[in-house]
Design a protein around this motif. Structure first.
Motif, PDB file in Angstrom:
ATOM      1  N   TYR A  83       0.844  -1.196   0.000  1.00  0.00           N
ATOM      2  CA  TYR A  83       0.000   0.000   0.000  1.00  0.00           C
ATOM      3  C   TYR A  83       0.883   1.251   0.000  1.00  0.00           C
ATOM      4  CZ  TYR A  83      -4.431   2.417   0.998  1.00  0.00           C
ATOM      5  OH  TYR A  83      -5.551   3.197   0.925  1.00  0.00           O
ATOM      6  N   PHE A  85       3.067   2.030  -2.025  1.00  0.00           N
ATOM      7  CA  PHE A  85       3.262   2.560  -3.375  1.00  0.00           C
ATOM      8  C   PHE A  85       2.231   3.631  -3.735  1.00  0.00           C
ATOM      9  CE2 PHE A  85       6.000  -1.140  -4.307  1.00  0.00           C
ATOM     10  CZ  PHE A  85       7.009  -0.496  -5.014  1.00  0.00           C
ATOM     11  N   ARG A  86       1.273   3.865  -2.882  1.00  0.00           N
ATOM     12  CA  ARG A  86       0.282   4.922  -3.134  1.00  0.00           C
ATOM     13  C   ARG A  86       0.738   6.261  -2.573  1.00  0.00           C
ATOM     14  NH1 ARG A  86      -4.868   1.915  -3.839  1.00  0.00           N
ATOM     15  NH2 ARG A  86      -4.350  -0.275  -3.475  1.00  0.00           N
ATOM     16  N   ASN A 284       9.153   4.493  -2.879  1.00  0.00           N
ATOM     17  CA  ASN A 284       8.292   5.098  -3.896  1.00  0.00           C
ATOM     18  C   ASN A 284       8.577   6.585  -4.052  1.00  0.00           C
ATOM     19  OD1 ASN A 284       6.107   4.864  -5.815  1.00  0.00           O
ATOM     20  ND2 ASN A 284       4.809   5.935  -4.336  1.00  0.00           N
ATOM     21  N   THR A 291       5.739   5.240 -13.593  1.00  0.00           N
ATOM     22  CA  THR A 291       4.388   5.502 -13.104  1.00  0.00           C
ATOM     23  C   THR A 291       3.395   4.437 -13.533  1.00  0.00           C
ATOM     24  OG1 THR A 291       4.832   7.876 -13.215  1.00  0.00           O
ATOM     25  CG2 THR A 291       2.536   7.212 -13.016  1.00  0.00           C
ATOM     26  N   VAL A 294       3.783   1.434 -11.335  1.00  0.00           N
ATOM     27  CA  VAL A 294       3.219   1.714 -10.001  1.00  0.00           C
ATOM     28  C   VAL A 294       1.698   1.584 -10.037  1.00  0.00           C
ATOM     29  CG1 VAL A 294       2.874   3.490  -8.236  1.00  0.00           C
ATOM     30  CG2 VAL A 294       5.132   3.172  -9.248  1.00  0.00           C
ATOM     31  N   SER A 295       1.085   2.045 -11.126  1.00  0.00           N
ATOM     32  CA  SER A 295      -0.376   1.942 -11.257  1.00  0.00           C
ATOM     33  C   SER A 295      -0.812   0.482 -11.271  1.00  0.00           C
ATOM     34  CB  SER A 295      -0.839   2.638 -12.540  1.00  0.00           C
ATOM     35  OG  SER A 295      -0.550   4.018 -12.497  1.00  0.00           O
ATOM     36  N   ILE A 297       0.870  -2.031  -9.937  1.00  0.00           N
ATOM     37  CA  ILE A 297       1.092  -2.532  -8.574  1.00  0.00           C
ATOM     38  C   ILE A 297      -0.072  -2.160  -7.670  1.00  0.00           C
ATOM     39  CG2 ILE A 297       2.524  -2.286  -6.506  1.00  0.00           C
ATOM     40  CD1 ILE A 297       4.943  -1.966  -8.363  1.00  0.00           C
ATOM     41  N   ASN A 298      -0.544  -0.920  -7.793  1.00  0.00           N
ATOM     42  CA  ASN A 298      -1.653  -0.463  -6.947  1.00  0.00           C
ATOM     43  C   ASN A 298      -2.954  -1.206  -7.263  1.00  0.00           C
ATOM     44  OD1 ASN A 298      -0.061   1.355  -5.547  1.00  0.00           O
ATOM     45  ND2 ASN A 298      -0.549   3.076  -6.903  1.00  0.00           N
ATOM     46  N   GLU A 299      -3.170  -1.519  -8.534  1.00  0.00           N
ATOM     47  CA  GLU A 299      -4.367  -2.280  -8.903  1.00  0.00           C
ATOM     48  C   GLU A 299      -4.312  -3.695  -8.326  1.00  0.00           C
ATOM     49  OE1 GLU A 299      -5.002  -2.237 -13.086  1.00  0.00           O
ATOM     50  OE2 GLU A 299      -5.198  -0.054 -13.228  1.00  0.00           O
ATOM     51  N   ASP A 301      -2.573  -4.560  -5.730  1.00  0.00           N
ATOM     52  CA  ASP A 301      -2.656  -4.414  -4.278  1.00  0.00           C
ATOM     53  C   ASP A 301      -4.104  -4.232  -3.822  1.00  0.00           C
ATOM     54  OD1 ASP A 301      -1.200  -4.082  -1.709  1.00  0.00           O
ATOM     55  OD2 ASP A 301      -2.136  -2.107  -1.769  1.00  0.00           O
ATOM     56  N   THR A 302      -4.876  -3.455  -4.580  1.00  0.00           N
ATOM     57  CA  THR A 302      -6.288  -3.281  -4.248  1.00  0.00           C
ATOM     58  C   THR A 302      -7.020  -4.617  -4.295  1.00  0.00           C
ATOM     59  OG1 THR A 302      -6.339  -1.003  -5.072  1.00  0.00           O
ATOM     60  CG2 THR A 302      -8.452  -2.146  -4.929  1.00  0.00           C
TER      61      THR A 302
END
Length: 354
Positions: A83, A85-86, A284, A291, A294-295, A297-299, A301-302
């Motif tokens: 998380y 990475f956000r 991060n 970028t 990272v996007s 990774i965040n998806e 992670d969600t």
């Protein structure tokens, strides 16, 4: 061991079972009506999980429980670490001292108030009070998820806390635009707030990140400055979950040692995943990862967080809620009143100085 040779197949089956439910929650969260309400897939996941737990749980093999538990515990810690990475430390610096102080004061005061009211005044168990307080004070469902392994509480207690986040976070989404349009924006004197101040107020007091994003978006012609301040202050609150959990771990060790007597050794509880979370956020901040990656990774992670929340829901039986009464509602209502009224006063006072 969940991945021992004799249990590996069933554990993987349980994890895949949770993943299917999480995929359904993710799909539902993409409906325009759901997005407009600011409801995250995490919340939908726990609702689906609770539905399963109270209707169909006897229809699946008991051996799969190891995979469900793995999703609720191990995958959860992994997801909280990533998380980070956000966030970047630069975002915290950009919002200035005012945003930082509002975040710090509202987080600490809300957590202490909610824990004290829930346990001492309304008679809830201490860990249930802390989970409810963490959801209101930090970042909603994700904070409940992060606090649950530190407290080592039962799944249904996290479900109670998340339900309070959903209820009062949803109320916030409708209340704050009304406050801005009817009172704060056109007013003069003490009630007046600039766009930046209102953004700090929103980010410092509303539960979920998605709800913080939704409020400026629902105000006609809202300045970009408002939305930027709201999101950055909210993310400042999010990153503060790491030191909060470390302090909580030290406090729990201290109280356990005190209650157990001077002669009893009590292991210090340090939530290392919270330390790693700060490390990932620091990494991060160096902007070494593109970028677009990272996007992605965040998806991912969600989705992992949604799996963890779904698994928590799968361990929640309504029968365990008996005896709680309206205590969670009373506690969450008191915290909500403090966030709305106290948060306004704190924001005005700090912004007048910085």
């Amino acid at each position: 061991m969940p991945f021992s040779p004799e249990k590996r197949k069933d554990t993987i089956s349980g994890i895949l079972f949770v993943a299917i439910f999480a995929a359904a929650a993710t799909f539902i969260s993409q409906f325009p009506a759901v997005q407009a309400m600011g409801i995250s897939p995490l919340v939908i996941g726990i609702v689906i999980g609770i539905f399963y737990a109270n209707t169909l749980h006897n229809k699946t093999p008991e051996a799969w429980q190891g995979g469900i538990t793995f999703s609720a515990k191990k995958i959860l810690r992994f997801a909280i670490v990533f998380y980070g990475f956000r966030l970047t430390f630069q975002e915290i610096i950009d919002v200035g001292m005012a945003g930082f102080l509002v975040s710090l004061i509202m987080l600490a005061s809300t957590f202490i108030l909610g824990t004290w009211l829930g346990h001492k005044i309304f008679g809830m168990e201490k860990d249930t009070s802390m989970l409810t307080a963490s959801g209101a004070s930090v970042c909603g469902a994700a904070a409940v998820l992060a606090t649950e392994p530190v407290l080592k509480s039962e799944e249904y207690k996290a479900a109670i806390a998340v339900s309070m986040v959903v209820l009062f976070g949803t109320i916030s989404m409708f209340l704050y635009p009304v406050l801005y349009s009817a009172i704060i924006e056109p007013a003069v004197g003490f009630l007046h707030m600039t766009a930046r101040e209102f953004g700090i107020y929103v980010g410092g007091t509303i539960h979920e990140v998605a709800q913080v994003v939704a409020v400026p978006a629902s105000i006609p012609n809202a300045p970009k400055e408002m939305a930027d301040a709201a999101v950055i202050v909210k993310m400042t609150r999010v990153i503060m979950i790491a030191p909060m959990l470390i302090i909580l771990g030290i406090y729990l060790s201290y109280t356990a040692r005190k209650e157990g007597g001077a002669g009893e050794k009590v292991k210090l509880v340090i939530p290392w995943f919270a330390v790693y979370f700060i490390g990932v956020a620091g990494f991060n901040s160096l902007h070494l990862v593109p970028t677009d990656i990272v996007s992605v990774i965040n998806e991912i992670d969600t989705f992992l967080l949604t799996m963890a929340m779904t698994a928590l829901g799968m361990g929640t039986r309504f029968a365990k809620f008996k005896g709680l009464g309206l205590a969670p509602i009373y506690t969450a209502s008191a915290m909500f009143a403090w966030l709305v009224i106290g948060g306004f006063i704190v924001t005005k006072a700090i912004c007048s100085v910085f």
